[in-house]
Design an enzyme around this catalytic site. Structure first.
Site, short mmCIF file in Angstrom:
data_model
loop_
_atom_site.label_atom_id
_atom_site.label_comp_id
_atom_site.label_asym_id
_atom_site.label_seq_id
_atom_site.Cartn_x
_atom_site.Cartn_y
_atom_site.Cartn_z
N ARG A 52 0.83 -1.21 0.00
CA ARG A 52 0.00 0.00 0.00
C ARG A 52 0.87 1.26 0.00
O ARG A 52 0.57 2.25 0.68
CB ARG A 52 -0.93 0.04 1.22
CG ARG A 52 -1.79 -1.18 1.39
CD ARG A 52 -3.02 -1.15 0.50
NE ARG A 52 -3.89 -2.25 0.82
CZ ARG A 52 -3.80 -3.46 0.27
NH1 ARG A 52 -2.88 -3.72 -0.66
NH2 ARG A 52 -4.64 -4.41 0.61
N SER A 60 -10.79 -0.09 3.42
CA SER A 60 -10.02 -0.33 4.66
C SER A 60 -9.50 1.00 5.17
O SER A 60 -8.85 1.74 4.44
CB SER A 60 -8.82 -1.23 4.38
OG SER A 60 -9.25 -2.42 3.80
N GLU A 113 -4.93 4.40 6.25
CA GLU A 113 -4.67 4.19 4.82
C GLU A 113 -5.14 5.35 3.93
O GLU A 113 -4.40 5.78 3.05
CB GLU A 113 -5.31 2.87 4.36
CG GLU A 113 -4.93 2.53 2.94
CD GLU A 113 -5.54 1.23 2.45
OE1 GLU A 113 -5.16 0.17 2.96
OE2 GLU A 113 -6.39 1.28 1.55
P1 FAD Z 1 -8.58 9.32 -4.79
O1 FAD Z 1 -9.21 8.94 -3.52
O2 FAD Z 1 -9.26 10.31 -5.65
O3 FAD Z 1 -7.09 9.79 -4.49
C1 FAD Z 1 -6.25 9.04 -3.67
C2 FAD Z 1 -4.87 9.72 -3.64
O4 FAD Z 1 -4.28 9.69 -4.92
C3 FAD Z 1 -4.95 11.20 -3.26
O5 FAD Z 1 -3.78 11.50 -2.51
C4 FAD Z 1 -4.92 11.92 -4.60
O6 FAD Z 1 -4.37 13.22 -4.48
C5 FAD Z 1 -4.02 11.00 -5.42
N1 FAD Z 1 -4.34 10.96 -6.85
C6 FAD Z 1 -5.51 10.61 -7.43
N2 FAD Z 1 -5.38 10.60 -8.77
C7 FAD Z 1 -4.11 10.95 -9.05
C8 FAD Z 1 -3.37 11.13 -10.27
N3 FAD Z 1 -3.90 10.93 -11.47
N4 FAD Z 1 -2.06 11.52 -10.16
C9 FAD Z 1 -1.49 11.73 -8.95
N5 FAD Z 1 -2.14 11.57 -7.78
C10 FAD Z 1 -3.43 11.19 -7.83
N6 FAD Z 1 -7.73 -0.16 -2.23
C11 FAD Z 1 -6.95 -1.26 -2.42
O7 FAD Z 1 -5.71 -1.13 -2.56
N7 FAD Z 1 -7.48 -2.52 -2.48
C12 FAD Z 1 -8.81 -2.73 -2.35
O8 FAD Z 1 -9.26 -3.86 -2.42
C13 FAD Z 1 -9.66 -1.61 -2.12
N8 FAD Z 1 -10.99 -1.79 -1.94
C14 FAD Z 1 -11.78 -0.71 -1.68
C15 FAD Z 1 -13.15 -0.92 -1.45
C16 FAD Z 1 -14.00 0.16 -1.19
C17 FAD Z 1 -15.48 -0.10 -0.96
C18 FAD Z 1 -13.47 1.47 -1.16
C19 FAD Z 1 -14.37 2.66 -0.93
C20 FAD Z 1 -12.10 1.69 -1.38
C21 FAD Z 1 -11.24 0.60 -1.63
N9 FAD Z 1 -9.86 0.78 -1.84
C22 FAD Z 1 -9.07 -0.31 -2.08
C23 FAD Z 1 -9.25 2.11 -1.76
C24 FAD Z 1 -9.33 2.91 -3.10
O9 FAD Z 1 -10.42 2.48 -3.88
C25 FAD Z 1 -8.06 2.78 -3.94
O10 FAD Z 1 -6.94 3.23 -3.21
C26 FAD Z 1 -8.15 3.57 -5.25
O11 FAD Z 1 -7.01 3.32 -6.05
C27 FAD Z 1 -8.28 5.08 -5.05
O12 FAD Z 1 -8.57 5.67 -6.32
P2 FAD Z 1 -9.28 7.07 -6.44
O13 FAD Z 1 -9.29 7.44 -7.88
O14 FAD Z 1 -10.60 7.05 -5.78
O15 FAD Z 1 -8.26 7.99 -5.64
P1 NAP Z 2 -9.96 -11.14 4.39
O1 NAP Z 2 -10.03 -12.02 3.21
O2 NAP Z 2 -11.01 -11.22 5.46
O3 NAP Z 2 -8.53 -11.27 5.08
C1 NAP Z 2 -8.22 -10.51 6.25
C2 NAP Z 2 -6.82 -9.98 6.11
O4 NAP Z 2 -5.91 -11.07 6.11
C3 NAP Z 2 -6.66 -9.24 4.81
O5 NAP Z 2 -6.54 -7.91 5.15
C4 NAP Z 2 -5.44 -9.84 4.16
O6 NAP Z 2 -4.35 -8.93 4.06
C5 NAP Z 2 -4.99 -10.94 5.07
N1 NAP Z 2 -4.92 -12.22 4.33
C6 NAP Z 2 -5.96 -13.05 4.00
N2 NAP Z 2 -5.50 -14.15 3.39
C7 NAP Z 2 -4.16 -14.02 3.32
C8 NAP Z 2 -3.12 -14.83 2.80
N3 NAP Z 2 -3.37 -16.02 2.24
N4 NAP Z 2 -1.84 -14.38 2.89
C9 NAP Z 2 -1.58 -13.19 3.44
N5 NAP Z 2 -2.51 -12.38 3.95
C10 NAP Z 2 -3.79 -12.79 3.90
O7 NAP Z 2 -9.88 -9.59 3.88
P2 NAP Z 2 -10.99 -8.61 3.38
O8 NAP Z 2 -11.02 -7.44 4.29
O9 NAP Z 2 -12.27 -9.33 3.05
O10 NAP Z 2 -10.34 -8.09 2.00
C11 NAP Z 2 -10.07 -8.99 0.95
C12 NAP Z 2 -8.96 -8.42 0.09
O11 NAP Z 2 -9.38 -7.18 -0.48
C13 NAP Z 2 -7.69 -8.13 0.89
O12 NAP Z 2 -6.58 -8.39 0.10
C14 NAP Z 2 -7.81 -6.64 1.19
O13 NAP Z 2 -6.55 -6.01 1.32
C15 NAP Z 2 -8.55 -6.12 -0.04
N6 NAP Z 2 -9.36 -4.95 0.32
C16 NAP Z 2 -8.72 -3.76 0.48
C17 NAP Z 2 -9.44 -2.63 0.79
C18 NAP Z 2 -8.74 -1.31 0.91
O14 NAP Z 2 -9.41 -0.29 1.00
N7 NAP Z 2 -7.44 -1.27 0.90
C19 NAP Z 2 -10.82 -2.70 1.00
C20 NAP Z 2 -11.42 -3.94 0.86
C21 NAP Z 2 -10.70 -5.07 0.51
P3 NAP Z 2 -4.14 -7.85 2.88
O15 NAP Z 2 -5.13 -6.77 3.15
O16 NAP Z 2 -2.75 -7.46 3.10
O17 NAP Z 2 -4.38 -8.51 1.56
#
Ligand code: FAD
Ligand code: NAP
Length: 339
Positions: free
Chosen positions: A166, A239, A335
């Site tokens: 991340r 998250s 995050e």
């Molecule tokens: P924004 O929120 O608009 O911006 C995020 C940051 O990036 C800000 O600092 C902004 O200034 C910067 N930014 C945006 N666009 C640019 C650009 N073109 N150039 C330079 N900087 C820029 N994230 C995960 O990693 N894994 C997941 O599974 C995941 N699941 C999610 C589920 C839900 C329901 C939600 C609401 C979020 C989730 N996220 C997840 C977080 C998020 O969706 C991601 O981080 C996504 O990439 C953010 O994109 P955005 O366009 O909305 O960014």
């Molecule tokens: P989950 O499957 O309930 O698992 C809980 C946590 O355990 C996750 O955060 C994941 O870490 C870790 N995990 C699970 N299986 C693993 C494995 N085999 N090896 C290493 N780590 C493991 O998680 P969840 O919340 O439903 O999310 C599912 C996936 O979507 C995850 O990868 C999560 O990161 C991603 N997600 C991200 C966001 C976001 O906003 N960043 C939001 C929703 C979902 P990791 O998170 O490091 O993968």
């Protein structure tokens, strides 16, 4: 007023928490020229700039006294195809999930585990988006960004981006780079990643006999729809905390007191703890204070039940952080990007 700039625009439709703060100025960039022009005009007027995509990784804690530049560029294309490895490129403003679905429709594999992540292509490298055992660094083939300090275009390779969990060079240097377009190296042959969470089980439940990238994507979408709140119905930014990676000795101490701790050993000897598990153990799951709360099914997700302010959500986050530190000795890092 500068051409195409609007004044005092509500950002409620532009952030998935649905927080109602305003932007002092607001404009959109549909292409490189509009992006350059907006940055040049802001520099001339000495107005700071906040770039946004889908606003799904943002916590807006106050009115934004800046120009909010919304990336609205569109376009996706195949750049090269040797019959197996295909390089595709998409503009920063392309919505992420439709881009993933487009790649699957071309018969390309690699992005399926990253289905249904909200936001834009341009923001994906910011935190090296990841889910279900895949991160964009695994399929990354380069990106083009504008240096906001010099106005020059720069191509970044995988190594240049310094992707981490991340994390990236861009996240560590906020305000320096405007990402314009991103490239991905995909494959025609599927290399399935099924060992994470309930993916394999869901495929079996769905009766999938012939494993395809589209079938994996469908399974992941169905898991995510069950577990995660839809921002269109309940404000959230996914998250709210990163999963903490802690020294093995600390993980062992926690395991001694809490044998059920969810922990994953890392290649460097440290251990990744599931932040959601720690928060749930501490009793925060389903907690609500006014309109700021912790989701009832997923304790890693903070939610806005309607009128919560960014400051209220941030306050709740800080209370959770203090509690987890006291109980487990673990520091939780936020995050979403705080403004
Ligand atoms: P924004 O929120 O608009 O911006 C995020 C940051 O990036 C800000 O600092 C902004 O200034 C910067 N930014 C945006 N666009 C640019 C650009 N073109 N150039 C330079 N900087 C820029 N994230 C995960 O990693 N894994 C997941 O599974 C995941 N699941 C999610 C589920 C839900 C329901 C939600 C609401 C979020 C989730 N996220 C997840 C977080 C998020 O969706 C991601 O981080 C996504 O990439 C953010 O994109 P955005 O366009 O909305 O960014
Ligand atoms: P989950 O499957 O309930 O698992 C809980 C946590 O355990 C996750 O955060 C994941 O870490 C870790 N995990 C699970 N299986 C693993 C494995 N085999 N090896 C290493 N780590 C493991 O998680 P969840 O919340 O439903 O999310 C599912 C996936 O979507 C995850 O990868 C999560 O990161 C991603 N997600 C991200 C966001 C976001 O906003 N960043 C939001 C929703 C979902 P990791 O998170 O490091 O993968």
């Amino acid at each position: 007023m500068t051409a195409h700039w609007q004044e005092r625009v509500s950002l409620k439709p532009y952030n998935t928490f649905g927080i109602d703060v305003s932007a002092r100025f607001f404009t959109q960039a549909h292409d490189d020229q509009e992006a350059r022009q907006a940055l040049a005009q802001a520099a001339e007027r000495q107005v700071p700039v906040l770039v946004i995509g889908g606003g799904s990784n943002l916590l807006l804690s106050r009115d934004v006294e800046a120009l909010v530049l919304h990336m609205a560029s569109r376009g996706r294309r195949l750049l090269s195809d040797d019959g197996e490895r295909v390089v595709v490129e998409a503009e920063a403003g392309e919505p992420w999930h439709p881009f993933v679905q487009w790649s699957l429709a071309q018969g390309l594999c690699g992005l399926e585990n990253l289905s249904l992540i909200p936001g834009t292509v341009g923001a994906a490298p910011m935190q090296n988006v990841g889910a279900y055992g895949v991160e964009i660094k695994d399929v990354f083939a380069g990106l083009t960004a504008l240096d906001r300090e010099t106005g020059e275009l720069h191509d970044f390779s995988l190594e240049d981006c310094a992707f981490g969990y991340r994390d990236s060079l861009f996240k560590r240097n906020p305000g320096r780079w405007l990402i314009l377009r991103v490239r991905f190296a995909l494959n025609r042959t599927l290399q399935a990643h099924l060992d994470y969470g309930p993916v394999r089980q869901r495929l079996a439940e769905q009766g999938v006999e012939q494993l395809t990238a589209q079938a994996i994507s469908d399974a992941i979408c169905s898991i995510r729809r069950e577990k995660l709140p839809d921002p269109a119905e309940l404000g959230n930014a996914g998250s709210f905390f990163k999963n903490p990676v802690v020294p093995a000795a600390l993980a062992e101490r926690i395991r001694a007191a809490h044998p059920g701790v969810v922990a994953y050993p890392q290649a460097d000897g440290q251990v990744k703890l599931a932040a959601g598990w720690l928060i749930e153990q501490a009793g925060w799951k389903g907690y609500r204070d006014g309109d700021a709360g912790v989701h009832r099914l997923q304790s890693l997700v903070l939610v806005n039940y309607g009128q919560a302010s960014g400051a209220q959500l941030h306050g709740l986050a800080r209370r959770i952080q203090a509690d987890i530190l006291e109980r487990f000795g673990v520091e939780l890092e936020m995050e979403p990007n705080l403004y």
